[in-house]
Design a protein around this motif. Structure first.
Motif, mmCIF file in Angstrom:
data_model
loop_
_atom_site.group_PDB
_atom_site.id
_atom_site.type_symbol
_atom_site.label_atom_id
_atom_site.label_comp_id
_atom_site.label_asym_id
_atom_site.label_seq_id
_atom_site.Cartn_x
_atom_site.Cartn_y
_atom_site.Cartn_z
ATOM 1 N N PHE A 116 -3.471 -42.607 -18.803
ATOM 2 C CA PHE A 116 -3.831 -42.563 -17.726
ATOM 3 C C PHE A 116 -2.337 -41.526 -17.655
ATOM 4 O O PHE A 116 -2.572 -41.046 -16.448
ATOM 5 C CB PHE A 116 -3.165 -43.763 -16.759
ATOM 6 C CG PHE A 116 -4.926 -44.746 -17.013
ATOM 7 C CD1 PHE A 116 -5.684 -44.072 -15.821
ATOM 8 C CD2 PHE A 116 -4.267 -46.239 -17.063
ATOM 9 C CE1 PHE A 116 -6.446 -44.582 -15.869
ATOM 10 C CE2 PHE A 116 -5.957 -46.338 -17.010
ATOM 11 C CZ PHE A 116 -6.776 -46.093 -16.624
ATOM 12 N N GLN A 117 -1.278 -41.525 -17.957
ATOM 13 C CA GLN A 117 -0.408 -40.410 -18.149
ATOM 14 C C GLN A 117 -0.274 -39.189 -18.138
ATOM 15 O O GLN A 117 -0.127 -37.979 -17.548
ATOM 16 C CB GLN A 117 0.915 -40.977 -18.719
ATOM 17 C CG GLN A 117 1.451 -42.007 -18.734
ATOM 18 C CD GLN A 117 2.784 -42.558 -19.275
ATOM 19 O OE1 GLN A 117 3.018 -41.749 -20.792
ATOM 20 N NE2 GLN A 117 3.770 -43.130 -19.519
ATOM 21 N N ARG A 118 -1.559 -38.522 -19.206
ATOM 22 C CA ARG A 118 -1.407 -37.390 -19.421
ATOM 23 C C ARG A 118 -2.597 -37.232 -18.165
ATOM 24 O O ARG A 118 -2.500 -35.859 -17.465
ATOM 25 C CB ARG A 118 -2.992 -37.018 -21.175
ATOM 26 C CG ARG A 118 -1.646 -36.982 -21.472
ATOM 27 C CD ARG A 118 -2.330 -36.502 -23.054
ATOM 28 N NE ARG A 118 -3.548 -37.811 -23.747
ATOM 29 C CZ ARG A 118 -2.736 -38.838 -24.666
ATOM 30 N NH1 ARG A 118 -1.630 -38.486 -25.023
ATOM 31 N NH2 ARG A 118 -3.655 -39.227 -24.567
ATOM 32 N N TYR A 119 -3.439 -37.755 -17.636
ATOM 33 C CA TYR A 119 -4.175 -38.072 -16.299
ATOM 34 C C TYR A 119 -3.333 -37.611 -15.258
ATOM 35 O O TYR A 119 -3.888 -36.838 -14.408
ATOM 36 C CB TYR A 119 -5.254 -38.228 -16.067
ATOM 37 C CG TYR A 119 -6.182 -38.020 -14.929
ATOM 38 C CD1 TYR A 119 -7.325 -37.093 -14.939
ATOM 39 C CD2 TYR A 119 -6.109 -38.866 -13.304
ATOM 40 C CE1 TYR A 119 -7.942 -36.625 -14.283
ATOM 41 C CE2 TYR A 119 -6.926 -38.619 -12.424
ATOM 42 C CZ TYR A 119 -7.606 -37.758 -13.040
ATOM 43 O OH TYR A 119 -8.769 -37.478 -11.695
ATOM 44 N N ARG A 120 -2.100 -38.144 -14.905
ATOM 45 C CA ARG A 120 -1.130 -38.112 -13.694
ATOM 46 C C ARG A 120 -1.202 -36.603 -14.019
ATOM 47 O O ARG A 120 -0.510 -36.255 -13.642
ATOM 48 C CB ARG A 120 -0.130 -38.818 -14.025
ATOM 49 C CG ARG A 120 0.788 -39.239 -12.701
ATOM 50 C CD ARG A 120 1.847 -40.333 -12.411
ATOM 51 N NE ARG A 120 1.115 -41.357 -12.554
ATOM 52 C CZ ARG A 120 0.730 -42.622 -13.154
ATOM 53 N NH1 ARG A 120 1.078 -42.360 -14.348
ATOM 54 N NH2 ARG A 120 -0.122 -43.280 -12.326
ATOM 55 N N LEU A 121 -0.294 -36.080 -15.401
ATOM 56 C CA LEU A 121 0.568 -35.290 -15.415
ATOM 57 C C LEU A 121 -0.670 -33.718 -15.349
ATOM 58 O O LEU A 121 -0.675 -32.680 -14.375
ATOM 59 C CB LEU A 121 0.537 -34.847 -17.055
ATOM 60 C CG LEU A 121 1.058 -33.098 -17.382
ATOM 61 C CD1 LEU A 121 2.814 -32.689 -15.916
ATOM 62 C CD2 LEU A 121 1.553 -33.264 -18.934
ATOM 63 N N TYR A 122 -1.895 -33.655 -15.977
ATOM 64 C CA TYR A 122 -3.447 -32.738 -15.443
ATOM 65 C C TYR A 122 -3.306 -32.662 -13.777
ATOM 66 O O TYR A 122 -3.319 -32.164 -13.513
ATOM 67 C CB TYR A 122 -4.444 -33.652 -16.160
ATOM 68 C CG TYR A 122 -5.966 -33.292 -14.846
ATOM 69 C CD1 TYR A 122 -6.020 -31.971 -15.569
ATOM 70 C CD2 TYR A 122 -6.603 -34.078 -14.489
ATOM 71 C CE1 TYR A 122 -7.484 -31.231 -15.600
ATOM 72 C CE2 TYR A 122 -7.900 -32.905 -14.126
ATOM 73 C CZ TYR A 122 -8.090 -31.758 -14.483
ATOM 74 O OH TYR A 122 -9.557 -31.194 -13.904
#
Length: 175
Positions: A116-122
Motif C-alpha cells: 500500500f505504501q508503494r502504491y501511494r508513492l506510485y
C-alpha cells in the motif's frame, strides 16, 4: 411423660427427615446450578469466539476490498491511462495498520502495508500534479521524460505483478 417423649422423638425424627431431604434437594439444586453456571460460561466463551471471528472476517473483507480496488486500478492502466481509477483507488489506501495485524501474521501484514505504501508513492510520483490535482495526460516515449507513459506503464506492471503475488494472502481470493 413417655407419650410426650414419643411425640417429641417423632417430631425430632420428622425434623431430621425434613432436614435431610432439604439437604439432598439443596445439594441437587447446587449441582444443577453449578452446571448451569458452567454452561453459561461456556456459551459466553463461544459467543466471544464467534464475535472475534466475525470481526476478523469483517476486517479481512475490508482489507480485501481495498486491496482489490487498488489491483483493479492498476489493471485498468494496462491499455491506456485511466486517471479516474487512479483517483478513486486513493481512498482505498486509508486503512489502519492495526487492522492488518488483526488478520495477518506480522510478516504478511508488513508485506501488505509495504504494498500500500508503494502504491501511494506510485500515485504521488505518476498521478499527482501539485495542488491542481491528478494527471490525465502523459508524454510519449519520444520525449523520453520521467513522465512518459512507458515509465508509468512499467511501474504499473511491476505493482500489478506484486498484487497478483499478494492475492494469495487472502483466503477467498479468486486470483
Amino acid at each position: 411423660m413417655t407419650f410426650h417423649f414419643l411425640i417429641l422423638y417423632a417430631a425430632l425424627l420428622l425434623l431430621a427427615g425434613i432436614t435431610a431431604w432439604s439437604a439432598v434437594r439443596t445439594h441437587r439444586t447446587n449441582r444443577r446450578l453449578q452446571h448451569v453456571y458452567q454452561r453459561v460460561n461456556q456459551l459466553e466463551t463461544e459467543a466471544e469466539t464467534i464475535r472475534t471471528q466475525a470481526y476478523t472476517a469483517s476486517v479481512e473483507q475490508d482489507i480485501y476490498i481495498r486491496f482489490m480496488t487498488v489491483k483493479d486500478a492498476l489493471f485498468r492502466q494496462f491499455n491506456a491511462p485511466h486517471p479516474r481509477a487512479a483517483r478513486e483507488s486513493e481512498l482505498a489506501l486509508y486503512s489502519p495498520e492495526e487492522q492488518l495485524h488483526t488478520v495477518f501474521s506480522s510478516g504478511k501484514a508488513d508485506e501488505l502495508r509495504q504494498f500500500f505504501q508503494r502504491y501511494r508513492l506510485y500515485l504521488e510520483s505518476y498521478w499527482k500534479t501539485g495542488a491542481s490535482g491528478g494527471k490525465a495526460v502523459f508524454v510519449s516515449n519520444a520525449q523520453n521524460g520521467a513522465d512518459s507513459w512507458e515509465t508509468v506503464h512499467a511501474a504499473t506492471k511491476s505493482l500489478y505483478q506484486e498484487a497478483e503475488r499478494l492475492s494469495a494472502l487472502f483466503t477467498y481470493s479468486s486470483s
